[in-house]
Design a protein around this motif. Structure first.
Motif, PDB file in Angstrom:
ATOM      1  N   ALA A 141      15.089 -10.062  14.673  1.00 18.48           N
ATOM      2  CA  ALA A 141      14.192 -10.373  15.068  1.00 18.48           C
ATOM      3  C   ALA A 141      13.410 -10.991  13.656  1.00 18.48           C
ATOM      4  CB  ALA A 141      13.175  -9.111  15.939  1.00 18.48           C
ATOM      5  N   GLU A 142      13.213 -12.149  13.812  1.00 22.34           N
ATOM      6  CA  GLU A 142      13.200 -12.956  12.499  1.00 22.34           C
ATOM      7  C   GLU A 142      11.184 -12.511  12.213  1.00 22.34           C
ATOM      8  OE1 GLU A 142      13.164 -14.847   8.800  1.00 22.34           O
ATOM      9  OE2 GLU A 142      14.872 -14.034  10.166  1.00 22.34           O
ATOM     10  N   GLY A 143      10.371 -12.001  11.466  1.00 21.49           N
ATOM     11  CA  GLY A 143       9.107 -12.201  11.376  1.00 21.49           C
ATOM     12  C   GLY A 143       8.473 -10.651  11.539  1.00 21.49           C
ATOM     13  N   TYR A 144       9.696 -10.095  12.742  1.00 23.93           N
ATOM     14  CA  TYR A 144       8.441  -8.465  12.857  1.00 23.93           C
ATOM     15  C   TYR A 144       9.127  -7.789  11.886  1.00 23.93           C
ATOM     16  CZ  TYR A 144       8.410 -11.290  17.581  1.00 23.93           C
ATOM     17  OH  TYR A 144       8.275 -12.244  18.369  1.00 23.93           O
ATOM     18  N   ALA A 145       7.443  -6.992  11.865  1.00 27.88           N
ATOM     19  CA  ALA A 145       7.828  -6.273  10.996  1.00 27.88           C
ATOM     20  C   ALA A 145       6.781  -4.674  10.766  1.00 27.88           C
ATOM     21  CB  ALA A 145       8.032  -6.842   9.392  1.00 27.88           C
ATOM     22  N   LEU A 146       6.996  -4.538  10.008  1.00 28.33           N
ATOM     23  CA  LEU A 146       5.829  -3.249  10.171  1.00 28.33           C
ATOM     24  C   LEU A 146       5.892  -2.806   8.980  1.00 28.33           C
ATOM     25  CD1 LEU A 146       3.404  -0.697  11.151  1.00 28.33           C
ATOM     26  CD2 LEU A 146       5.507   0.569  12.053  1.00 28.33           C
ATOM     27  N   SER A 147       3.962  -2.597   8.479  1.00 27.81           N
ATOM     28  CA  SER A 147       4.135  -2.073   7.034  1.00 27.81           C
ATOM     29  C   SER A 147       2.589  -1.233   6.298  1.00 27.81           C
ATOM     30  CB  SER A 147       4.282  -3.002   5.888  1.00 27.81           C
ATOM     31  OG  SER A 147       3.033  -4.217   6.170  1.00 27.81           O
ATOM     32  N   PHE A 148       2.644  -0.338   5.522  1.00 25.10           N
ATOM     33  CA  PHE A 148       1.552   0.281   6.083  1.00 25.10           C
ATOM     34  C   PHE A 148       1.434  -0.171   3.975  1.00 25.10           C
ATOM     35  CE2 PHE A 148       3.303   1.986   8.807  1.00 25.10           C
ATOM     36  CZ  PHE A 148       2.476   2.781  10.350  1.00 25.10           C
ATOM     37  N   HIS A 149       0.732  -0.132   3.798  1.00 27.83           N
ATOM     38  CA  HIS A 149       0.087  -0.842   2.123  1.00 27.83           C
ATOM     39  C   HIS A 149      -1.116   0.046   1.387  1.00 27.83           C
ATOM     40  CE1 HIS A 149      -1.585  -4.166  -1.195  1.00 27.83           C
ATOM     41  NE2 HIS A 149      -0.533  -3.283  -1.802  1.00 27.83           N
ATOM     42  N   LEU A 150      -0.598   0.690  -0.092  1.00 23.06           N
ATOM     43  CA  LEU A 150      -1.507   1.058  -0.126  1.00 23.06           C
ATOM     44  C   LEU A 150      -1.592   0.981  -1.535  1.00 23.06           C
ATOM     45  CD1 LEU A 150       0.312   3.999   0.961  1.00 23.06           C
ATOM     46  CD2 LEU A 150      -1.638   4.492   1.216  1.00 23.06           C
ATOM     47  N   PRO A 151      -2.209  -0.035  -2.061  1.00 21.62           N
ATOM     48  CA  PRO A 151      -3.049  -0.688  -3.081  1.00 21.62           C
ATOM     49  C   PRO A 151      -2.786   0.124  -4.668  1.00 21.62           C
ATOM     50  CG  PRO A 151      -4.834  -0.937  -2.230  1.00 21.62           C
ATOM     51  CD  PRO A 151      -3.960  -0.459  -1.433  1.00 21.62           C
ATOM     52  N   ARG A 152      -3.559   1.245  -4.627  1.00 14.09           N
ATOM     53  CA  ARG A 152      -3.640   2.402  -5.720  1.00 14.09           C
ATOM     54  C   ARG A 152      -3.410   3.972  -4.772  1.00 14.09           C
ATOM     55  NH1 ARG A 152      -6.991   1.667 -10.268  1.00 14.09           N
ATOM     56  NH2 ARG A 152      -7.983   3.526 -10.740  1.00 14.09           N
ATOM     57  N   VAL A 153      -2.373   4.045  -5.807  1.00 14.04           N
ATOM     58  CA  VAL A 153      -1.579   5.582  -5.595  1.00 14.04           C
ATOM     59  C   VAL A 153      -1.229   6.147  -6.690  1.00 14.04           C
ATOM     60  CG1 VAL A 153       0.217   7.085  -4.814  1.00 14.04           C
ATOM     61  CG2 VAL A 153      -0.936   4.930  -3.498  1.00 14.04           C
TER      62      VAL A 153
ATOM     63  N   ARG B 273      -0.948  10.547  -3.465  1.00 18.39           N
ATOM     64  CA  ARG B 273      -2.940  10.908  -2.782  1.00 18.39           C
ATOM     65  C   ARG B 273      -3.434   9.755  -3.664  1.00 18.39           C
ATOM     66  NH1 ARG B 273      -6.037  14.017  -1.015  1.00 18.39           N
ATOM     67  NH2 ARG B 273      -8.500  13.623  -0.689  1.00 18.39           N
ATOM     68  N   ALA B 274      -4.037   8.985  -2.177  1.00 19.60           N
ATOM     69  CA  ALA B 274      -4.099   6.804  -2.495  1.00 19.60           C
ATOM     70  C   ALA B 274      -5.664   7.224  -2.978  1.00 19.60           C
ATOM     71  CB  ALA B 274      -3.903   6.305  -1.625  1.00 19.60           C
ATOM     72  N   ALA B 275      -6.579   5.965  -3.379  1.00 18.74           N
ATOM     73  CA  ALA B 275      -7.796   6.048  -3.495  1.00 18.74           C
ATOM     74  C   ALA B 275      -8.120   4.694  -2.947  1.00 18.74           C
ATOM     75  CB  ALA B 275      -8.305   6.447  -4.599  1.00 18.74           C
ATOM     76  N   HIS B 276      -8.851   4.502  -3.014  1.00 18.21           N
ATOM     77  CA  HIS B 276      -9.676   3.338  -2.452  1.00 18.21           C
ATOM     78  C   HIS B 276      -9.586   1.473  -3.611  1.00 18.21           C
ATOM     79  CE1 HIS B 276     -12.503   0.176  -0.923  1.00 18.21           C
ATOM     80  NE2 HIS B 276     -12.938  -0.427  -1.640  1.00 18.21           N
ATOM     81  N   ASP B 277      -9.100   0.793  -3.573  1.00 14.01           N
ATOM     82  CA  ASP B 277      -8.832   0.211  -4.564  1.00 14.01           C
ATOM     83  C   ASP B 277      -9.711  -1.470  -4.150  1.00 14.01           C
ATOM     84  OD1 ASP B 277      -7.627  -2.561  -5.227  1.00 14.01           O
ATOM     85  OD2 ASP B 277      -6.049  -1.325  -6.681  1.00 14.01           O
ATOM     86  N   PRO B 278     -10.450  -1.428  -5.968  1.00 11.58           N
ATOM     87  CA  PRO B 278     -12.211  -2.632  -5.162  1.00 11.58           C
ATOM     88  C   PRO B 278     -11.918  -3.128  -5.402  1.00 11.58           C
ATOM     89  CG  PRO B 278     -11.275  -0.963  -7.187  1.00 11.58           C
ATOM     90  CD  PRO B 278     -10.648  -0.238  -7.047  1.00 11.58           C
TER      91      PRO B 278
END
Length: 320
Positions: free
Chosen positions: A264-276, A298-303
């Motif tokens: 299934a070209e392009g169909y995807a699910l992702s969980f991105h955490l920029p600051r872990v 543990r993740a934190a807010h990425d400014p």
């Protein structure tokens, strides 16, 4: 044929977003797939004995209503978007003009409330349990090398009522297409992490119940507090220094959990955490087999990115 005993295989779950907290929509429901459910209202018995009434126990009293529980759901291509909207709020949707759409859900927003109905329609005396004012508190899932990809969503509702017929005789439905563990990835800095054998992720809105005094014993509402994300990564000890270098420097990493659907070209699910942030772990040797460590992150807010967690679901649904 009607049955005299209830079976899980006959259960139906309907859900719709409420315009006003605690007011069940009259229609516009969607039928969703689920694995199991502990959602339900409880009103436990309290006891406060008095003297001078003899030795036999006296009447108990009824405590306040508590309508909470978990629902096991598949990580699937279409239905999951409904739960993600409840967990994060409405997404930003991009039309790729090829029949596919990307829905981006971002942490930290205001949450809508849902009306839910769990029905036992094939009983001789049908029963439908309706939950109003439901908000999503948590979503948690695990990753492994094989098996089905499932998640658990935790909900807090205002109250439950029972009916003898369904609230929506013609609900919408979403064709089921599941992600599998075999197509999962865990990336650090956009690169597939080497020697990873498992992982977990839990996102929580940390809902606070508004427990005011009411004659019906129900809560007044549910408020969002601090959003948090935490989890773990199971890694075999090797020459790869992707994690150990970041841990030694006490610096955060960019982490992504993801799934695709082969073919299934392009169909995807992702969980991105920029600051872990990852803790330092001792390398234990427990025998002649592989040496492995579990890093509880543990993740934190990425400014810079502007969020704690961002979920992107690409499918063929135009809107949620």
């Amino acid at each position: 044929m009607a049955k005299t005993r209830a079976y899980g295989s006959d259960c139906i779950l309907l859900a719709a977003f409420e315009a006003t907290y605690g007011s069940l929509p009259a229609n516009g429901y969607t039928r969703l797939s689920f694995k199991d459910s502990t959602l339900g209202a409880e009103r436990p018995l309290g006891y406060d004995p008095l003297l001078g009434q003899g030795r036999d126990a006296q009447d108990p009293f009824y405590e306040a209503v508590k309508d909470e529980g978990d629902i096991g759901v598949p990580l699937d291509l279409r239905g999951l978007g409904f739960w993600l909207k409840g967990l994060f709020g409405a997404p930003v949707t991009t039309d790729h003009h090829d029949g596919s759409f990307s829905h981006t859900f971002t942490s930290g927003g205001d949450l809508p409330s849902l009306g839910l109905e769990i029905g036992h329609a094939r009983l001789a005396t049908a029963k439908f349990f309706r939950h109003s004012g439901a908000k999503l508190d948590k979503l948690a899932f695990s990753m492994a090398r094989s098996g089905a990809a499932n998640a658990t969503v935790s909900l807090v509702a205002q109250g439950e009522t029972q009916a003898s017929q369904t609230i929506d005789v013609a609900p919408a439905s979403l064709a089921l297409k599941r992600f599998s563990q075999g197509s999962g990835t865990i990336k650090v800095g956009s690169t597939q992490l080497a020697n990873v054998v498992g992982g977990k992720l839990t996102y929580a809105n940390n809902l606070e119940r508004v427990e005011t005094i009411r004659s019906d014993g129900m809560i007044d509402g549910v408020d969002e507090t601090e959003a948090t994300a935490e989890g773990s990564i199971d890694v075999r000890f090797s020459t790869d220094t992707t994690l150990t270098a970041a841990i030694a420097a006490e610096s955060p990493v960019d982490l992504e959990y993801g799934f695709t659907i082969p073919g299934a070209e392009g169909y995807a699910l992702s969980f991105h955490l920029p600051r872990v942030f990852l803790p330092r772990k001792k390398q234990e040797v427990k025998g002649p087999g592989c040496i492995q460590a579990t890093y509880d992150w543990r993740a934190a807010h990425d400014p810079t990115a502007g969020y704690l967690l961002q979920v992107k679901l690409t499918n063929d649904i135009a809107s949620y």
